[in-house]
Write an enzyme that holds these catalytic residues in place. Structure first.
Site, short mmCIF file in Angstrom:
data_model
loop_
_atom_site.label_atom_id
_atom_site.label_comp_id
_atom_site.label_asym_id
_atom_site.label_seq_id
_atom_site.Cartn_x
_atom_site.Cartn_y
_atom_site.Cartn_z
N HIS A 182 7.28 4.04 3.26
CA HIS A 182 8.01 3.32 4.31
C HIS A 182 7.07 2.32 4.99
O HIS A 182 7.44 1.17 5.23
CB HIS A 182 8.57 4.29 5.35
CG HIS A 182 9.94 4.79 5.05
ND1 HIS A 182 10.18 5.75 4.10
CD2 HIS A 182 11.16 4.46 5.59
CE1 HIS A 182 11.49 6.00 4.06
NE2 HIS A 182 12.09 5.24 4.95
N HIS A 229 5.24 11.92 8.49
CA HIS A 229 3.91 11.58 7.98
C HIS A 229 2.83 11.88 9.01
O HIS A 229 3.07 11.82 10.23
CB HIS A 229 3.83 10.09 7.63
CG HIS A 229 4.57 9.72 6.39
ND1 HIS A 229 4.09 9.98 5.12
CD2 HIS A 229 5.77 9.11 6.22
CE1 HIS A 229 4.96 9.54 4.24
NE2 HIS A 229 5.99 9.02 4.86
#
Length: 412
Positions: A182, A229
């Site tokens: 991303h 993350h």
């Protein structure tokens, strides 16, 4: 062995901010997202609540006990069970949102790196602006995503532990975390558009740079806000993308020219996609990253092939051209309406063709291999690759070559 070593590194440096689940949880708390309690189902069927004070209460006997957290992912012989890190936490994580402005903003930031964004942004640009910029962005997208997705399979880096982190996108627990793709896309799309247009279209470059920075920052922070993350995953994703841009950009025009004009380009693209898909480093036999990567390569290759066909036969010279405007002008209300109508028709054609070709491909593969095609057999590379590659190639080719005809037919 490599996977266990990577997990050991995570535990060894858990106190480090960039590799700390607590640091990610603090980012979430800073923006108004906090864990409340988790509902867990025990072996005897009783429910327990895990509050944030470090204990849990069993609804069966009312006694408190230690929280069962994701940090204690060890099996009976003391070794780390990697598979548990690839699954969504078994407890149902409850959370509270105290700032819905950040909540909505970071949901939008996450959307800028999701499939739904790709399926709307790329067609909108192709149908309404031109192909010069966006096909180069697509080429960079395919390269960047292949590097990022395959790196996840090689590094086998787990995602932040829950608790303390609140994971808002559990579907991504099927994938490893390093690097954040991303974040890579959050850098790639705005900055590649900036670099491709800054010397061709007249606009304020400082403002363009600020917009690109805001785009990237929003996407990167959304990955921490959603608990998907570690900070290091995001940092590495950003740095890796800038490094790839630096390596590929000097050759981008030559690669694009070859793919648009050489007679062997479609064959070369098909061969490259086949090779990269079949040699994808999926070390667990199957992974969702491999499936996504095959789709990305197929979409990019088929868009280039359709543009090559249009360039060679000159079917729609006015639709897919390389003419960039010298200045940016704001469309009128009527022009906006026409643009969104083209987008709607193009996406509708895409979905219709996909609904038609998908079952046909499954029947063909079932006949060829004499097996029932189900959720498990779809994971076989011999099934997955032709299924995804042929399906998305046909879908994109039909969409790219039929949509302009439909636009002309209805006066768009």
């Amino acid at each position: 062995m490599a996977a266990s070593n990577n997990l050991a590194i995570i535990f060894q440096f858990e106190d480090s901010t960039v590799l700390s689940s607590e640091a990610v949880a603090k980012v979430q708390a800073f923006f108004g997202l906090e864990r409340t309690f988790a509902k867990e189902i025990s072996c005897n069927g009783s429910e327990s609540e895990t509050p944030t004070d470090g204990s849990n209460v069993s609804k069966e006997n009312g006694q408190r006990g230690p929280i069962k957290t994701m940090s204690s992912q060890e099996n009976n012989n003391g070794t780390i069970d990697q598979q548990k890190f690839m699954s969504y936490p078994k407890s149902q994580m409850d959370y509270q949102v105290s700032n819905y402005v950040w909540y909505c903003l970071f949901h939008f930031g996450a959307f800028l790196g999701d499939d739904a964004f790709y399926y709307t942004f790329f067609p909108f640009w192709l149908f309404n602006i031109n192909s010069f910029v966006i096909r180069r962005v697509l080429l960079l997208w395919a390269i960047t995503m292949y590097v990022g997705q395959s790196s996840k399979e090689i590094l086998k880096w787990p995602r932040p532990q829950s608790p303390p982190v609140v994971p808002l996108e559990p579907r991504y627990f099927k994938e490893y975390g390093m690097p954040s793709t991303h974040a890579m896309v959050g850098v790639l799309i705005p900055f590649s558009i900036l670099f491709l247009t800054m010397d061709k279209v007249e606009y304020s470059i400082p403002i363009g740079f600020l917009v690109a920075m805001a785009w990237t920052t929003l996407v990167c922070l959304s990955r921490l806000y959603k608990g998907m993350h570690y900070i290091l995953d995001v940092v590495v994703g950003v740095l890796l993308t800038f490094a790839l841009l630096g390596m590929v950009f000097p050759f981008l025009d030559k690669i694009d020219h070859y793919l648009m004009t050489d007679k062997q380009a479609p064959l070369l693209l098909a061969s490259a996609i086949t090779f990269l898909s079949l040699t994808y480093p999926s070390q667990r036999g199957w992974s969702s990253t491999r499936e996504d990567t095959i789709v990305i390569l197929s979409v990019t290759g088929s868009i280039y092939t359709s543009l090559w066909l249009n360039n060679y036969f000159q079917w729609f010279p006015d639709r897919y051209n390389d003419d960039l405007p010298s200045t940016i002008t704001w469309p009128t209300l009527a022009q906006w309406g026409a643009m969104f109508c083209r987008e709607f028709l193009g996406v509708a054609i895409t979905l219709l063709v996909h609904c038609i070709i998908k079952p046909i491909m499954l029947e063909i593969l079932s006949f060829v291999y004499s097996i029932e095609i189900n959720s498990e057999t779809k994971k076989y590379l011999s099934v997955e690759f032709p299924y995804k590659y042929v399906t998305y190639t046909v879908v994109v080719l039909v969409c790219m070559l039929v949509s302009p005809f439909v636009f002309s037919l209805v006066g768009l």
